[in-house]
Enzyme design. Structure first.
Site, mmCIF file in Angstrom:
data_model
loop_
_atom_site.group_PDB
_atom_site.id
_atom_site.type_symbol
_atom_site.label_atom_id
_atom_site.label_comp_id
_atom_site.label_asym_id
_atom_site.label_seq_id
_atom_site.Cartn_x
_atom_site.Cartn_y
_atom_site.Cartn_z
ATOM 1 N N LEU A 97 0.810 -1.217 0.000
ATOM 2 C CA LEU A 97 0.000 0.000 0.000
ATOM 3 C C LEU A 97 0.844 1.268 0.000
ATOM 4 C CD1 LEU A 97 -2.940 -0.981 2.386
ATOM 5 C CD2 LEU A 97 -2.793 -1.163 -0.110
ATOM 6 N N HIS A 98 2.011 1.235 0.599
ATOM 7 C CA HIS A 98 2.834 2.455 0.628
ATOM 8 C C HIS A 98 3.345 2.835 -0.766
ATOM 9 C CE1 HIS A 98 7.261 0.934 1.015
ATOM 10 N NE2 HIS A 98 6.552 0.099 0.273
#
Length: 104
Positions: free
Chosen positions: A13-14
């Site tokens: 997700l980052h």
């Protein structure tokens, strides 16, 4: 996306902006079997001793992928936008955490 009981996202997700994260999580939510879970393992920004490491990674993400490291409340917001709730967060070696999500 194939159906499943458990989905694991580690350092995924980052790499993405909020809209892309919500789309990915929504697709996983749609593929979850009843009682399924998503486990998100990410660096979580905070004001503790790991903040320097997190800040450096955040700058690297911003300059290389236009993504970023997030605070826990930001990850929870992404999960909620995908119709998921967070029953448990387990802090592991700082600044990392395992965020458990299930259908809301």
């Amino acid at each position: 996306m194939p159906a499943g009981d458990i989905f694991l996202l580690k350092h995924v997700l980052h790499d993405w902006d909020d809209d892309a994260c919500v789309k990915l999580l929504s697709n996983m939510r749609a593929a979850m079997n009843p009682g399924g879970r998503i486990f998100v393992v990410e660096m979580v920004r905070s004001d503790d001793e790991s903040s320097v490491i997190t800040a450096m990674m955040d700058m690297a993400m911003l300059t290389s992928t236009h993504a970023r490291e997030r605070e826990l409340k930001e990850y929870q917001g992404l999960l909620e936008a995908a119709k998921l709730q967070v029953p448990q967060v387990t802090r592991i070696h700082p600044p990392y955490a395992v965020i458990e999500a299930q259908a809301a």
